[in-house]
Every structure is written in structure tokens, then in C-alpha cells.
Design an enzyme around this catalytic site. Structure first.
Site, PDB file in Angstrom:
ATOM      1  N   ASP A 180      36.182  70.162 -57.130  1.00 28.18           N
ATOM      2  CA  ASP A 180      34.880  70.070 -57.788  1.00 28.18           C
ATOM      3  C   ASP A 180      33.852  70.719 -56.863  1.00 28.18           C
ATOM      4  O   ASP A 180      33.600  70.231 -55.762  1.00 28.18           O
ATOM      5  CB  ASP A 180      34.554  68.596 -58.045  1.00 28.18           C
ATOM      6  N   HIS A 181      33.260  71.829 -57.338  1.00 23.67           N
ATOM      7  CA  HIS A 181      32.343  72.586 -56.481  1.00 23.67           C
ATOM      8  C   HIS A 181      31.040  71.839 -56.232  1.00 23.67           C
ATOM      9  O   HIS A 181      30.225  72.255 -55.391  1.00 23.67           O
ATOM     10  CB  HIS A 181      32.036  73.950 -57.111  1.00 23.67           C
ATOM     11  N   ARG A 182      30.811  70.721 -56.919  1.00 27.85           N
ATOM     12  CA  ARG A 182      29.604  69.937 -56.668  1.00 27.85           C
ATOM     13  C   ARG A 182      29.719  69.119 -55.384  1.00 27.85           C
ATOM     14  O   ARG A 182      28.706  68.775 -54.772  1.00 27.85           O
ATOM     15  CB  ARG A 182      29.330  68.991 -57.844  1.00 27.85           C
TER      16      ARG A 182
END
Length: 508
Positions: free
Chosen positions: A478-480
């Protein structure tokens, strides 16, 4: 006097709102004991056997095998406090529908082992995933007949429960116990809900949130329905019937004639709605485990901005280390356990990937424990059992727990607790003979490590070309929760441990 109690599909926990009947374990007329499993159901999590909290004689079953029932829907009715031999005082056990107690029921004691009697009616005290039977229900709903015979419809003394306790014979039994019982009256199933006048103000009684969502997504006002459940409770069948009726009215005008007492069977929702799919083909319903997987993957794709990075690693030394471990005696160590041990070591160094995103609070929550999920393919679909506290286990403990959960998954015996709560997932898709993949993150987790097959390949080792055991590793994250540098550092550390297992000694 026999008392008929209705047993409903209990809350199976983890937000499950429905279950499919896989196999009935009892027949109408069977004697059941307290906490005896009566039906096997499949939820979106697993297959479970549902025990009945009452002991007595089964008088009715509701639902056929393969049918889905919502939580709170009736499963069966049990006559408790009645003779187990089907003598006077028992309802008609061959009707297959709900029955009430016959007039003038017997007052004899239950047969040994039947589980009937006062203790049976009060419940067992055991718990089934959030459903307790420790105390008697606040309100017991007795199935009542729609019509009574002339013998039972007179004065209160002639009713089913109206035999006076003082009117006993010399041997202590009730006179009604020697008289033939009146035929049990059949109870007709409630008619489907119809659109009518909106009820008064106040909350609408609905059996589950799933029913509310179904009505909301189709623009249906629940206040315009009359529920067919107890006390006007709106069931899923009521909403589906109203939607089919609305679809039928939209396709063709209804003739101005009085409605029939029993409406004709309506076509299914899929048949009532126009479809753009080509004719023919096979339709496979998305339900049970497969439906839950489809919903979760779709949600992951909608909510998680994922990215994937991968690297090839020389697994020759890892394979040699495993061979040496297993040659030393003791329990065999699985390759999956060694990979799991590497994962927990890497997560200790990069805790950003052992987290989830709280979208409402707009926060990334980093966890201090690793509950490691692993993908397991079964006949019912893909499931992800969870190894609790994997960071605190050694290779032997991980091997044993992987074996136990895998066997339970194949047999359909996993509990909802064993399928939820994961914080990171390990996906060994190499067992399918493939080298690489871009897996979908298991929502709401932040990352998943994929492991391809380990095969001999040409590799430059110590400056020379050699044949080595090579594996491709991939990390979808998850790039968040982190950027590419953190994800790359995690994956590189995993690859280093695969190539040089001695690196793990730092974390032991």
C-alpha cells in the site's frame, strides 16, 4: 406438556449476516440432545456445525440443502418436555413444517438421554462464536396453529396446556396422558411481504444490515413493506420479492384484477432484470467462501493504491540450510516456515509494512505484533488462515501451525477467528509452478510477499557462471503507508536472508 421452541440461525460472529445450508444432520422426528450439532452451514469464512441449545424432538426444519438463510431466520423447532417415543403429547413429526403442541399433551418424564425437560428449555450455557445459550431467552416464541380443532377451541380447560395439575389419577399421571392426543394443527408459512401502507414512525425492524443495504442500493423504501418474520420483521426474502414485483410491473402493466390469495412463483432476480451477457453459458453464483474472496479483492482494488516491486534471489544456501536442519533429527522444518521466519525478521526492521490505514482518522496504524496470513487453495476457493503471533514462534512452531491450519482449511474446519485478524500475508504461489505474480493486497493489510517456484537457473556466483537454485520474490504494498525506498529495503533484506540464512542469526 410439550413446549415447542424455535431455534434460529445464530450470529456466527465477524459481521456474518447469512449462511448456506450444506447438510442437515437431523431429520424431523429425531431426538436431539442439548448442544448436539443439527446442521452444517457454510459462511463467507468457513464451514461450521451449528449445535442446538435445546433437547427434545425435532418437529420441523426450515430450509433445504444449498439454500442461504439470513442470521435470525428459523432453522428448526424442537418439542421439549415431551416423551421421546413420539407418544401422546408430541407434535406431528412428519409434517416438515412448523407444528404446535397437540391438545392434551402427556405429562410423562422424558426418556433418558433425550435432553428434554426443564434444563433443555433453558439452554446449555455453551457459546458458538458470539452466540450464547447460557440463559433462557427473554421471550420464547411458540409456533401457534392457524386453526384449532373443536376439542381444543372450547373453554380454557380444554386447551393444549389447560389440564389442571390437581386432576391426576392415583398413579400420579394426568388423565390426558391416557387419552389419545388431538391431531396437531399445521402452521402455514407466512405469505411474502407485499407493498402496502407505510407503518408509523420509528425504526423499521430488519433482520440484518445486509437487508438494509440491499433495499438502499435498489431504492426500495423499507417502510412500504410488511415483513413476514416474527412481529413484522423484514427478511431478505421480503425485499427480494418486492424487487421482483417492481421489476415485473416495470416490464408489463398489471391487469386490473384482484390479487390472488397465493401469488404465482416469481422469476428469479437475475431473470427479471435485463442482462447484457450473451445467451447460453454457465452461471456460477458468487457465494460462500468464493463470494467473500470476490468482495474482499474488489474492495482492495478500490481502496488501496498498491504498487509492486520484485527481485531474483539465489536460494541455494537456504535450501542447503533446510536440508541440514532436517538431517539433524527432530520435526521436519518446512520451507514456508523458514520464509515466514524471514518475513517476521524483515517486518521488525521495517514496521511500516506491518500496519493498516485508518481511513476515518486519516492515520497509519503500525502494529506491535505479527499475525501472519498465508494463502491456501481449497476445493471451496482461496482462503487465508492466520498464524497468531508469528513473530514469537520458531521454525518448528511455525511448521506445526502451518500444517494444522492447512489441514483444517482443506477439511473446511477453519473457524472465523482463524481466518481474520492478519497483519501481513505470505503468498507462496510457486507451488502452482509459476515464477512470479503481482498479488492483490489482503485488505486491510498493507503488504503481501509473493514467492515463486525455486528452480535451477544459470547464475553468476562468486564471479563465475554456475547453476543455482533461483527464486523470484515480489512485494505488493500500500503506497499510502510507505514509499518505494522502504518497500525496496524490505524486499532486499528478505532476499539477503534467502541468499545468506546466517543473516537471521542477528535476530535470534
Amino acid at each position: 406438556m410439550a413446549q415447542v421452541l424455535e431455534f434460529k440461525l445464530p450470529d456466527l460472529g465477524e459481521g456474518l449476516t447469512e449462511a448456506e445450508i450444506v447438510r442437515w444432520l437431523v431429520q424431523v422426528g429425531d431426538v436431539v440432545a442439548v448442544d448436539q450439532p443439527v446442521v452444517e452451514v457454510e459462511t463467507a469464512k468457513a464451514m461450521v456445525e451449528v449445535p442446538c441449545p435445546y433437547g427434545g424432538v425435532v418437529t420441523a426444519r426450515f430450509g433445504e440443502e444449498g439454500e442461504e438463510l439470513p442470521v435470525g431466520a428459523p432453522l428448526l423447532t424442537v418439542a421439549v418436555g415431551a416423551p421421546a417415543d413420539g407418544g401422546p403429547g408430541l407434535p406431528d413429526a412428519g409434517t416438515g413444517t412448523g407444528t404446535s403442541t397437540a391438545a392434551g399433551s402427556g405429562a410423562g418424564t422424558p426418556a433418558p438421554g433425550s435432553g428434554a425437560g426443564k434444563g433443555s428449555a433453558e439452554g446449555s450455557g455453551n457459546v458458538l462464536v458470539g452466540y450464547g445459550t447460557g440463559a433462557p431467552p427473554a421471550r420464547r416464541r411458540r409456533v401457534r396453529p392457524t386453526a384449532l380443532t373443536s376439542a381444543a377451541s372450547g373453554t380454557p380447560g380444554a386447551s393444549a396446556g389447560g389440564t389442571s395439575g390437581a386432576a391426576t389419577s392415583a398413579n400420579g399421571s394426568s388423565p390426558a396422558a391416557t387419552a389419545p392426543a388431538a391431531p396437531a394443527a399445521r402452521v402455514t408459512a407466512p405469505a411474502p411481504a407485499t407493498v402496502g401502507t407505510a407503518p408509523g414512525e420509528g425504526p423499521v425492524p430488519v433482520i440484518s444490515p445486509l437487508v438494509r443495504r440491499l433495499a438502499r442500493e435498489n431504492g426500495l423504501d423499507l417502510r412500504e413493506l410488511h415483513g413476514s418474520g416474527p412481529d413484522g420483521l423484514i427478511l431478505r426474502a421480503d425485499v427480494e420479492y418486492a424487487l421482483r414485483a417492481a421489476a415485473g410491473r416495470a416490464q408489463a402493466p398489471q391487469p386490473a384484477t384482484a390479487p390472488a390469495a397465493h401469488p404465482a412463483p416469481q422469476p428469479s432476480a437475475a431473470a427479471a432484470r435485463p442482462s447484457s451477457a450473451p445467451a447460453g453459458g454457465v452461471r456460477v453464483p458468487l457465494k460462500g467462501v468464493r463470494g467473500a474472496v470476490a468482495d474482499k479483492l474488489s474492495r482492495s482494488r478500490r481502496e488501496i493504491p498498491d504498487a509492486t516491486c520484485w527481485v531474483d534471489a539465489d536460494a541455494t544456501e537456504l535450501m542447503r540450510a533446510r536440508t541440514a536442519m532436517n538431517a539433524a533429527g527432530g520435526p521436519k522444518i518446512s520451507l514456508l516456515a523458514l520464509l515466514a521466519r524471514i518475513c517476521t525478521a524483515a517486518l521488525a526492521r521495517y514496521p511500516e509494512l506491518n500496519s493498516f490505514v485508518d481511513t476515518e482518522a486519516r492515520e497509519v496504524v503500525q502494529l506491535d505484533h505479527v499475525h501472519l496470513g498465508f494463502a491456501a487453495q481449497t476445493e471451496r476457493g482461496l482462503v487465508v488462515p492466520v498464524v497468531r503471533d508469528a513473530h514469537a514462534r520458531d521454525a518448528e512452531s511455525l511448521t506445526a501451525e502451518f500444517a494444522r491450519l492447512t489441514e483444517a482449511a482443506r477439511d473446511g474446519r477453519l473457524t472465523p477467528a482463524e481466518l481474520t485478524g492478519g497483519t501481513f500475508t505470505l503468498n507462496n504461489y510457486g507451488v502452482f509452478g509459476v515464477d512470479g505474480s503481482t498479488p492483490i493486497v489482503n485488505h486491510p493489510e498493507a503488504a503481501m510477499l509473493g514467492v515463486g517456484r525455486i528452480v535451477p537457473k544459470p547464475w553468476v556466483h562468486e564471479g563465475e557462471l554456475a547453476v543455482r537454485q533461483v527464486v523470484q520474490l515480489s512485494l505488493t504494498f500500500d503506497h499510502r503507508v510507505c514509499d518505494g525506498g522502504t518497500a525496496g529495503g524490505f524486499l532486499r533484506h528478505v532476499a539477503d536472508c534467502v541468499e545468506q540464512p546466517a543473516v537471521l542469526l542477528r535476530t535470534l
